[in-house]
Design an enzyme around this catalytic site. Sequence first.
Site, PDB file in Angstrom:
ATOM      1  CB  CYS A 190     -72.952  76.554   7.625  1.00 17.77           C
ATOM      2  SG  CYS A 190     -71.893  77.052   9.142  1.00 17.77           S
TER       3      CYS A 190
ATOM      4  CG  ASN B  21     -68.256  80.267   5.314  1.00 21.70           C
ATOM      5  OD1 ASN B  21     -68.290  81.486   5.560  1.00 21.70           O
ATOM      6  ND2 ASN B  21     -68.917  79.115   6.079  1.00 21.70           N
ATOM      7  CD  GLU B  22     -67.335  80.397   9.816  1.00 21.64           C
ATOM      8  OE1 GLU B  22     -67.758  79.056  10.538  1.00 21.64           O
ATOM      9  OE2 GLU B  22     -67.866  81.311  10.316  1.00 21.64           O
TER      10      GLU B  22
END
Length: 825
Positions: A247, A379-380
Amino acid sequence: MSRTRWRLGLGATAFLVAAGLVPAPAHAEDVTDYTITVDPAARGAKIDDTMYGVFFEDINRAADGGLYAELVQNRSFEYSTADNSSYTPLTSWTVDGTAQVVNDDGRLNERNRNYLSLSAGSSVTNAGYNTGIHVDEGKKYDFSVWARADAGAALAISLQDADGTLATARKVAVTKSGWAQYKVTFTATRTSSAGRLTVASSAVAALDMVSLFPRDTYRGEPNGLRKDLAEKIAALHPGFVRFPGGCLVNTGSMEDYSQASGWQRKRSYQWKDTVGPVEQRATNANFWGYNQSYGLGYYEYFRLSEDIGAMPLPVVPALVTGCGQNKAVVDEALLKRHIQDTLDLIEFANGPASSKWGKARARMGHAKPFHLTHIEVGNEENLPDEFFARFKEFRAAIQAKYPDIQVISNSGPDDSGTTFDRAWQLNKDAKVDMVDEHYYNSPQWFLQNNDRYDSYDRNGPKVFLGEYASQGNTFKNGLTEAAFMTGLERNADVVKLASYAPLFANEDYVQWRPDLIWFNNHASWNSANYEVQKLFMNNVGDRVVPSTATGTPSLLAPITGAVGLSTWATTAAYDDVKVTDADGRALLTDDFSSGASQWTHTGGGSWSVQDGQYVQSDVTAENTMVSAGDPSWHDYDLKVKATKKAGKEGFLVAFGVKDTGNYYWWNIGGWNNTQSAVEQAVDGGKSTLISKAGSVETGRAYDIDVKVRGRQVTLYLDGQEWGSFTDDKPAEPFRQVVTKDQKTGDLIVKVVNAQDSAARTAIDLGRAKVASRARVTTLAAAPDAVNSETSTAVTPVRSTFDSVAGKFSYTFPANSVTFLRIRQR
């Protein structure tokens, strides 16, 4: 990388004869019979050296106060409320006399905005991390500070704790009117974990970058890593290091740290902020609620990867935020700048020392390239179309200039669902090389999904399992992860990379559990999960040898349980609850006209009957479960009216409720009111069974209907079928995989027995000619065993077994992971 390292976990000199060291076989009544059949003539998947790695993200104080060996907290007086609402520029400092943090043109440099102005006869003291600064008797500690004093000043530097001095005090003469760095070395006279560092000045002085490093860092490197933590990474022998997030990469502003952007303090992790002299690196807020000094930056990550023989695998932002922010940045110039930054990163890693960014690397002390081969973009991201449009631009630019670099995409934050499916379709259509999957699920899920990759397209993108864990640090969690890992190895032709996450947790600064390695300011310890990872990572093998095993006899009973209502950071009202059996007979009816006596409150929050509705009124409470009915109910319909009154999310309607840790619930309007899903909780750990995008309107009454038939569940929202699922995958506790070490010729038989009974197993090695003695490593413990600073309940036991033959029997202990290394003749 040397293949020798894979054999370290079962080295011949380390083994002990099993004289009470391996748990004794259970009594006959506690034994289940299995067979394992190995086909050594068949050719299974090739396993790459890089199969298993580690993922480092600065979460749980993994960097500052963790792997980065700096002992001074807030050394540059840059802490801010942007990092944490409780922070000030003097957090972790106490002042005796007069001192103030200044942000003006007298600063050390443009990117190091703050400095300390210390008055004559005053001092400041730093408390370090955890209980204080840790020092060991006889060890050396290097102090440095940037200082200036227009009229000159004498600085007195001391180390002490409540019991007195910890080292002979040192003095520094500040003789220059401009900024200069001053250094002294301490030798600790006592061991303490509660030390304090004090700097006193005889005259007015300006201070910045007040630093104290142990001389004994990992490999003795300056600006180095905490030795015990780095050694624990190295002991895993990882094939790759993924960094820096997570994150940290895909949240916050995508702008730089400059006057033009207003010196933004909540930015995505951008590599150029983190290289060069440490006093010139930017500062930044950390997504996880504290400050990042960037003393541990991209150069240090590359250096660590090289030191431990691992492939560096950096992750760069794709200009689509995730982790709950979920916003696509629309700025073409900014996108082009980030793409160029990524190209510059590759030059920093691989370029000759004569190139612009290769020269920057060489100035930092590494003239030779770092041999970067893989890079991940994003990312994600929860916005697959927006993400992928930007990903394609990154990939095109990278492939045009560096065609040998493999560019990795991702499939969002979950193991399934609409985002996952859409992302995978986009990746397949674009012929992406590799897709990063992330999931954190219950132990039950990991037992049920050993075959997850059996059906993946062998001609499609390869899988990078970049983040996974089973929601706990007990040995049971490690066992279920081990069972799942046998499936990863069996599918090594599809799953090319895998890393557990997160890697580190400082026990006094925890934002996420579970974690692989735990520590404080003076000690570190391996979790049960770490011991499982280490066993697999040190004994991978080069190729899968096909094998089969019989399953555990089981009968899947119907879903049984009571019903429940709950909320999460939301106030909601429920009414007209009705539960009927499959023949329409009423099991429960409640319109709350006579109170709520049928319901038992087992969660948080505040429930009361208001105007004939059952209302949960605490808007901050999470998991406010109330339940009603009989845990033996099965094959029933649950109907209820639900109205959101206020808050972040929607409703939670539970069924199959056995107790507070075992249930299903339909999470309608979850994840900040962005999606709905059915989640299953097993022993407190949740996994998602089905999910869809969607939100809940405040003030609107919804009709919710859940039909449970056997193990099939159908869900209706306002009379329309929302979805259905069948929970019929057995949680198989007995799993195996066999691999071959090409260098030694060893067969490595890896068996997981995640149940309370021993597994008496007939093993058939086919026509393999084998030595009679096997080297054995066993992890066995109670399912709830947890390692800690003072107790190591889960630790490998090494032994030998002398009855190996083409066909032989072995009893695998209850709740165990066992590796048999069998030499072929």
